[in-house]
Design a protein around this motif. Structure first.
Motif, mmCIF file in Angstrom:
data_model
loop_
_atom_site.group_PDB
_atom_site.id
_atom_site.type_symbol
_atom_site.label_atom_id
_atom_site.label_comp_id
_atom_site.label_asym_id
_atom_site.label_seq_id
_atom_site.Cartn_x
_atom_site.Cartn_y
_atom_site.Cartn_z
ATOM 1 N N PHE A 166 12.366 -1.382 4.413
ATOM 2 C CA PHE A 166 13.341 -1.235 4.992
ATOM 3 C C PHE A 166 13.339 -1.416 6.698
ATOM 4 N N ARG A 167 12.206 -1.143 7.253
ATOM 5 C CA ARG A 167 11.896 -1.565 8.595
ATOM 6 C C ARG A 167 11.836 -3.133 8.872
ATOM 7 N N LEU A 168 11.282 -3.788 7.955
ATOM 8 C CA LEU A 168 11.255 -5.307 7.967
ATOM 9 C C LEU A 168 12.432 -5.842 8.070
ATOM 10 N N GLY A 169 13.378 -5.076 6.932
ATOM 11 C CA GLY A 169 14.520 -5.816 7.013
ATOM 12 C C GLY A 169 14.857 -6.500 5.688
ATOM 13 N N ALA A 170 13.687 -6.780 4.992
ATOM 14 C CA ALA A 170 13.553 -7.319 3.515
ATOM 15 C C ALA A 170 14.155 -6.336 2.616
#
Ligand code: OOB
Length: 531
Positions: free
Chosen positions: A96-100
């Motif tokens: 979620f934080r990486l945006g993957a």
């Protein structure tokens, strides 16, 4: 924006923001907020491991940076197939934080499902345990590496062999660009459509609301201890309110490797679990198990039950025998959630599947012509709302019929609405067998059975079953030699179909009954099987 994602029309998006459903926060920030206010509170317990919010938050950051260094970028899809462990929670927050974008699959899924999901999503990575309940996931990963060209990385929790060990990726956190709240946060599996399984895009905005509002409606708070008993990747234990709702409320997750009473009851007693979610057959099994297990379940305050229809007789036993309240949940990975409320009359809690979570869940109940039925009559549930998808992922053709022109999802569920707004699930139109909450796509199973050389024709039907609600029956016309039930099961296993989709029984018939239009008459098949 992720290619293949159908966004809400701008007028709706504006309204959902203005009305406060979409607050512009990402799922990565859901954990960050609590880690800021309650760093030393325990976020999760996994057997003998206890991670505070600070530790979970930091571990998610370290892994997110490691995944970025590996070459994963925002928007990349990552097929996640992990059991209910601390690593599952750490990984999804890292993604979620990486945006993957995690593609949420179940540990029980095998070659057929995983290959389809990797190919459909164009996944760059696949994350597995080394082995789980006697199955070596690395063998599955090897086959996928050969068959799925998009797959660049296999990451393993445990003994990685020739692959990369997930934990070795953790590294000093670096700033990440991160996703926008309107971006797709994850892809959920659909339990309910015809043909090949579909993927359901859920955005940070919509899923944040889903989890936070669910936590509120289920009364979660910092004292909550939520037992993650159902497979963590399923929408129900993930965000209804489940893992995300519990963390939003500042509570503690207790990871449970499997939902059997023998495993779950000692954890409830040891970790003083207050709430959990089950499907009806498990609720029934837990009720029976109180007769022979003597673990102390007195901490349990709330049992949520959903996934398939709960019988009123079973519902009635929950309070007296488990000593906790019951909440019925009628949900779908597509979005709409219905909950009985904690202060609803007993009648509603026992006999209905709840009412919609949001004021702005627009629910219609329609006849076969698409006209609204009179109040109290049964019809198909159509829904549109702030957390219900507007299109399946990369499925333009299917989307053309799965939605009305004005954007209502045709759920395929037959419901009746009471004056209070509560819904009673009366049946379904879609060709899916609901095997106690596990969804068996009929057409997919029929196609796999047809590929057996001794099967000339087949029709799969759901038969009434006392504990599952429905069991799966394959009605087969033999070609030459008559196939046995175990031969067919072995065939499906060798094909790599998940075991929960295997038929419970096989009936060999001389012919299949047909309607005047030449379609297989499944109603007649079910009637004949019952008599
Ligand atoms: C949940 O989600 P899915 O996506 O696995 O399956 C959705 C379908 C519904 O369309 C309905 O046919 C059936 O499962 N269903 C129920 C039910 N809850 C779901 N049928 C009767 N009674 C119920 N209480 O199953 C799901 C997602 C979130 C929360 C709870 C369940």
């Amino acid at each position: 924006m992720l290619d293949g994602f159908v966004p809400w029309p701008e007028t709706f998006a504006t309204r959902y923001r203005e009305c406060g459903y979409w607050t512009g926060r990402t799922l990565g920030s859901l954990l960050r907020e609590r880690a800021g206010t309650h760093p030393e509170a325990v976020a999760l317990i996994d057997r003998d491991r206890r991670w505070t919010y600070r530790e979970l938050d930091q571990r998610a950051d370290c892994l997110a940076t490691g995944l970025q260094r590996l070459g994963l970028a925002p928007g990349d899809r990552v097929v996640v197939q992990l059991p209910n462990t601390a690593e599952f929670v750490q990984l999804i927050f890292a993604l979620f934080r990486l945006g993957a974008v995690p593609v949420m699959t179940l540990p029980a899924q095998r070659h057929v499902e995983i290959e389809h999901l990797i190919t459909l999503s164009g996944a760059a990575a696949y994350v597995i345990p080394d082995a789980h309940f006697g199955f070596d996931h690395r063998t599955l990963a090897r086959a996928m590496k050969d068959r799925a060209p998009s797959l660049r990385h296999v990451l393993v929790v445990g003994d990685a062999q020739e692959f990369t060990a997930l934990q070795t990726l953790e590294t000093e956190p670096e700033p990440l660009h991160g996703p926008e709240p309107a971006d797709v946060a994850l892809l959920l599996l659909s339990g309910g459509t015809t043909g090949a399984p579909k993927l359901i895009p859920r955005t940070h905005d919509d899923y944040f609301y889903n989890a936070a509002a669910s936590a509120q409606v289920s009364g979660l708070n910092p004292l909550t201890r939520y037992l993650v008993a159902l497979p963590a990747a399923h929408n129900f234990p993930l965000a209804c309110p489940g893992i995300l709702g519990t963390l939003h409320a500042g509570g503690t997750l207790v990871m449970c490797p499997d939902p059997s009473p023998d495993t779950a009851f000692p954890l409830i007693a040891r970790d003083r679990v207050t709430v959990t979610a089950l499907v009806p057959p498990l609720a029934q099994l837990w009720l029976e198990a109180t007769q022979w297990l003597d673990d102390d379940l007195s901490s349990l305050q709330l049992l949520q039950v959903g996934g398939s229809r709960l019988k009123a007789e079973t519902a009635r036993r929950v309070g007296p025998e488990l000593g906790c309240s019951l909440q019925q949940v009628f949900g779908m990975a597509e979005g709409l959630l219905n909950y009985t409320r904690l202060d609803d009359d007993e009648e509603l809690v026992l006999h209905t599947q709840g009412r919609p979570l949001a004021e702005d869940d627009e629910v219609r109940v329609v006849d076969t012509e698409g006209r609204d039925v009179p109040e109290g009559e049964t019809g198909e549930l159509l829904v549109r709302g702030p957390y219900t998808l507007r299109g399946y992922y990369r499925a333009a053709e299917h989307n053309a019929t799965a939605f009305t022109p004005d954007g209502f999802l045709r759920s395929g569920d037959l419901v009746r609405r009471l004056p209070t707004g509560h819904l009673v699930v009366e049946g379904r139109l879609k060709d899916v067998i609901n095997r106690g909450g596990e969804k068996v796509p009929v057409e997919e199973l029929e196609n796999h059975l047809l590929s057996h050389p001794a099967v000339l024709d087949v029709a799969v039907v759901g038969l009434p079953d006392a504990s599952l609600g429905e069991r799966t029956c394959a009605c087969v016309i033999a070609r030459g030699q008559t196939p046995t039930h175990s031969e067919l099961i072995a065939h499906l296993g060798a094909h790599g179909l998940a075991a929960y989709k295997f038929p419970d029984e096989t009936r060999v018939l001389a012919s299949l009954p047909r309607t005047v239009l030449g379609k297989v008459d499944k109603t007649a098949l079910i009637r004949d099987a019952a008599s």
